[in-house]
Scaffold this motif. Structure first.
Motif, PDB file in Angstrom:
ATOM      1  N   ASN A 296       1.533   5.634  -9.738  1.00  0.00           N
ATOM      2  CA  ASN A 296       1.517   4.533  -8.514  1.00  0.00           C
ATOM      3  C   ASN A 296       1.710   5.498  -7.230  1.00  0.00           C
ATOM      4  OD1 ASN A 296       0.768   2.460 -10.317  1.00  0.00           O
ATOM      5  ND2 ASN A 296       3.110   2.311 -10.710  1.00  0.00           N
ATOM      6  N   GLY A 298       0.028   6.231  -4.593  1.00  0.00           N
ATOM      7  CA  GLY A 298      -0.563   5.761  -3.384  1.00  0.00           C
ATOM      8  C   GLY A 298       0.385   4.572  -2.804  1.00  0.00           C
ATOM      9  N   MET A 299       0.863   3.610  -3.713  1.00  0.00           N
ATOM     10  CA  MET A 299       1.766   2.657  -3.091  1.00  0.00           C
ATOM     11  C   MET A 299       3.029   3.212  -2.894  1.00  0.00           C
ATOM     12  SD  MET A 299       2.253  -0.473  -2.254  1.00  0.00           S
ATOM     13  CE  MET A 299       0.624  -1.272  -3.073  1.00  0.00           C
ATOM     14  N   LYS A 300       3.578   4.298  -3.646  1.00  0.00           N
ATOM     15  CA  LYS A 300       5.031   4.825  -3.297  1.00  0.00           C
ATOM     16  C   LYS A 300       4.693   5.457  -1.789  1.00  0.00           C
ATOM     17  CE  LYS A 300       6.296   5.360  -7.866  1.00  0.00           C
ATOM     18  NZ  LYS A 300       6.736   6.422  -8.997  1.00  0.00           N
ATOM     19  N   LEU A 302       2.833   4.610   0.579  1.00  0.00           N
ATOM     20  CA  LEU A 302       2.876   3.781   1.870  1.00  0.00           C
ATOM     21  C   LEU A 302       4.243   3.004   2.050  1.00  0.00           C
ATOM     22  CD1 LEU A 302      -0.448   1.868   0.668  1.00  0.00           C
ATOM     23  CD2 LEU A 302       0.007   2.963   2.771  1.00  0.00           C
ATOM     24  N   VAL A 401       0.879   2.075   8.680  1.00  0.00           N
ATOM     25  CA  VAL A 401       0.993   1.704   7.159  1.00  0.00           C
ATOM     26  C   VAL A 401       0.237   0.322   6.757  1.00  0.00           C
ATOM     27  CG1 VAL A 401       2.644   1.168   5.265  1.00  0.00           C
ATOM     28  CG2 VAL A 401       3.197   2.897   6.743  1.00  0.00           C
ATOM     29  N   THR A 404      -3.675   1.023   6.868  1.00  0.00           N
ATOM     30  CA  THR A 404      -4.022   1.957   5.939  1.00  0.00           C
ATOM     31  C   THR A 404      -4.109   1.062   4.560  1.00  0.00           C
ATOM     32  OG1 THR A 404      -3.064   3.914   7.068  1.00  0.00           O
ATOM     33  CG2 THR A 404      -3.566   4.044   4.519  1.00  0.00           C
ATOM     34  N   GLY A 405      -2.938   0.380   4.370  1.00  0.00           N
ATOM     35  CA  GLY A 405      -2.964  -0.387   3.222  1.00  0.00           C
ATOM     36  C   GLY A 405      -4.053  -1.544   3.278  1.00  0.00           C
ATOM     37  N   SER A 408      -7.649   0.266   2.914  1.00  0.00           N
ATOM     38  CA  SER A 408      -7.920   1.129   1.721  1.00  0.00           C
ATOM     39  C   SER A 408      -7.306   0.477   0.435  1.00  0.00           C
ATOM     40  CB  SER A 408      -7.441   2.526   2.032  1.00  0.00           C
ATOM     41  OG  SER A 408      -7.780   3.174   0.946  1.00  0.00           O
ATOM     42  N   PRO A 409      -7.849  -0.312  -0.453  1.00  0.00           N
ATOM     43  CA  PRO A 409      -7.310  -0.801  -1.586  1.00  0.00           C
ATOM     44  C   PRO A 409      -7.244   0.176  -2.708  1.00  0.00           C
ATOM     45  CG  PRO A 409      -9.527  -1.620  -1.213  1.00  0.00           C
ATOM     46  CD  PRO A 409      -9.122  -1.162   0.242  1.00  0.00           C
ATOM     47  N   ARG A 412      -4.026   2.512  -2.157  1.00  0.00           N
ATOM     48  CA  ARG A 412      -2.878   1.414  -2.698  1.00  0.00           C
ATOM     49  C   ARG A 412      -2.949   1.474  -4.274  1.00  0.00           C
ATOM     50  NH1 ARG A 412      -5.039  -3.156   0.231  1.00  0.00           N
ATOM     51  NH2 ARG A 412      -5.059  -4.133  -1.721  1.00  0.00           N
ATOM     52  N   LYS A 413      -3.879   1.815  -5.109  1.00  0.00           N
ATOM     53  CA  LYS A 413      -4.016   2.045  -6.322  1.00  0.00           C
ATOM     54  C   LYS A 413      -3.999   3.272  -6.773  1.00  0.00           C
ATOM     55  CE  LYS A 413      -6.447  -2.443  -6.692  1.00  0.00           C
ATOM     56  NZ  LYS A 413      -7.839  -3.232  -6.971  1.00  0.00           N
TER      57      LYS A 413
END
Length: 426
Positions: A296, A298-300, A302, A401, A404-405, A408-409, A412-413
């Motif tokens: 994970n 991408g989420m980390k 962000l 942030v 971008t989130g 760009s799903p 995020r994933k």
């Protein structure tokens, strides 16, 4: 089965290679020396001018040559043998450090005007930007030639963590050394670091050139490198996000003003403020070696940059010294996470024959954003005041942030675990 798992989860796998340990020493010495030099010069220039904009000009003087030469440097790195090229880069840095050592030496500059001293410092900083254009891509490319592909993620973690620690520890030591031994002798430490890096480099063997297109026309080479980065959404997203965050979150460039005029803590307090992010970064070195951030990712990334922005805002609002120190400590923690994830993405997603050019584009996006961030901070501090400038920068980081989130799903994933497993099994 248990032995296999132990091997896969070995947090010290990259450190079991002698040349990689030498590489880490070399990288620490160079980044420590470079970042220490930058802060010593910041302190000296602000002491000479008492003008916040002069701090921004230092960053501008380095970023102009670094950005303008970056793509050409990436082409050269991919075409040349890395050890010899790195030797020339470190030698150039040593000459620059010697020049700054002289121009901060009272007997040498006693008959020079303030403007002459100032312009000479700017000149050496400009030369440093030229050297840095080649240094970053060369080091990035050399790393991939020292360790096997299967341990790239672990090597990237250690390398990124050492970079993070040295890039903040250098300025922290600069703050203390300015108080203890003065600006001039602080520069002697920088010169020693460059000589240490040269000595360490002699212990690394010459590596082969992996580029199958030796002699490729420069324009075709540059076009291929830029096209690769902009077509790889993962790399482009990571670079863009970090660039904007660093650009607007560069509050540390204003620390001399906070130490001297706002918190009124002098050189020793300045050293503590600079040390705080280093402690946070050191914590990340320990954690990231045992608990990789690949799952994970991408989420980390962000979350880490969002938290970094919050820390910058808290620092800007604080008028309490130890609250400011705490805010900077946690900014180091979250910035450390960001750096480790981004470097892991670059190492895993970049082909061997394009590492120089991709690292060059990275230097344009991220490496130079520190200096552009310093210029932005100096300019906004001049226009809206120091505290408002820091709050503005932190707020822009948060907006980046969110933006971008939202758009760009896929980012995020983003999960790098499959890439790690592929390299481990190769």
């Amino acid at each position: 089965m248990s032995s296999l798992n132990t091997k896969k989860n070995d947090p010290y796998s990259a450190l079991r290679y002698k040349e990689f340990n030498i590489f880490l020493l070399l990288r620490f010495a160079m980044v420590f020396g470079w970042s220490m030099q930058f802060i010593v010069i910041e302190w000296e220039v602000y002491s000479l001018t008492k003008n916040p904009l002069s701090l921004g000009i230092i960053g501008l003087m380095e970023v102009i040559p670094a950005v303008s030469m970056a793509l050409f440097a990436g082409h050269v790195v991919d075409q040349k043998e890395k050890k010899g090229l790195l030797f020339k880069c470190i030698l150039g840095f040593s000459v620059i450090s010697l020049g700054l050592f002289l121009f901060t030496w009272p007997p040498f500059i006693k008959d020079l005007s303030t403007n002459m001293i100032l312009y000479s410092i700017y000149f050496f900083v400009f030369l440093g930007g030229l050297v840095r254009a080649f240094l970053g891509p060369t080091i990035f490319s050399l790393l991939a030639l020292i360790v096997p592909k299967k341990i790239y993620p672990n090597a990237a973690t250690w390398s990124s963590s050492v970079w993070q620690i040295s890039s903040v520890l250098g300025p922290a030591v600069a703050g203390f050394s300015i108080n203890w031994i003065g600006v001039h002798w602080s520069m002697s430490i920088v010169l020693f670091c460059s000589l240490l890096a040269l000595s360490a480099l002699t212990q690394i063997e010459t590596k082969p050139i992996l580029n199958p297109k030796i002699g490729e026309p420069i324009m075709e080479s540059l076009k291929e490198g830029v096209k690769f980065v902009f077509q790889n959404k993962t790399i482009l997203g990571a670079l863009s996000l970090d660039m904007i965050a660093v650009l607007f979150g560069g509050a540390v460039a204003l620390l001399p003003i906070f130490a001297q005029d706002i918190l009124k803590v002098g050189p020793e307090g300045f050293g503590v403020l600079r040390a705080a992010p280093a402690v946070g970064a050191f914590l990340m070195l320990i954690i990231s070696a045992y608990i990789p951030f690949t799952k994970n990712a991408g989420m980390k990334l962000l979350i880490a940059i969002f938290a970094f922005g919050i820390c910058i805002i808290v620092f800007g609002l604080s008028s309490i010294f130890w609250l400011s120190v705490a805010a900077l400590f946690f900014s180091g923690v979250f910035d450390g996470i960001s750096v480790v994830i981004r470097q892991t993405i670059l190492q895993l997603k970049t082909p061997d024959h394009m590492r120089g050019r991709v690292a060059a584009v990275n230097s344009i996006f991220v490496g130079s954003s520190n200096e552009l961030g310093a210029f932005e901070s100096g300019l906004t501090a001049k226009l809206m005041g120091t505290v408002n400038a820091v709050i503005f920068g932190g707020s822009m980081t948060l907006i980046t942030v969110f933006f971008t989130g939202a758009i760009s799903p896929t980012f995020r994933k983003l999960d790098l675990q499959k890439d790690v497993e592929e390299h481990e099994n190769s």
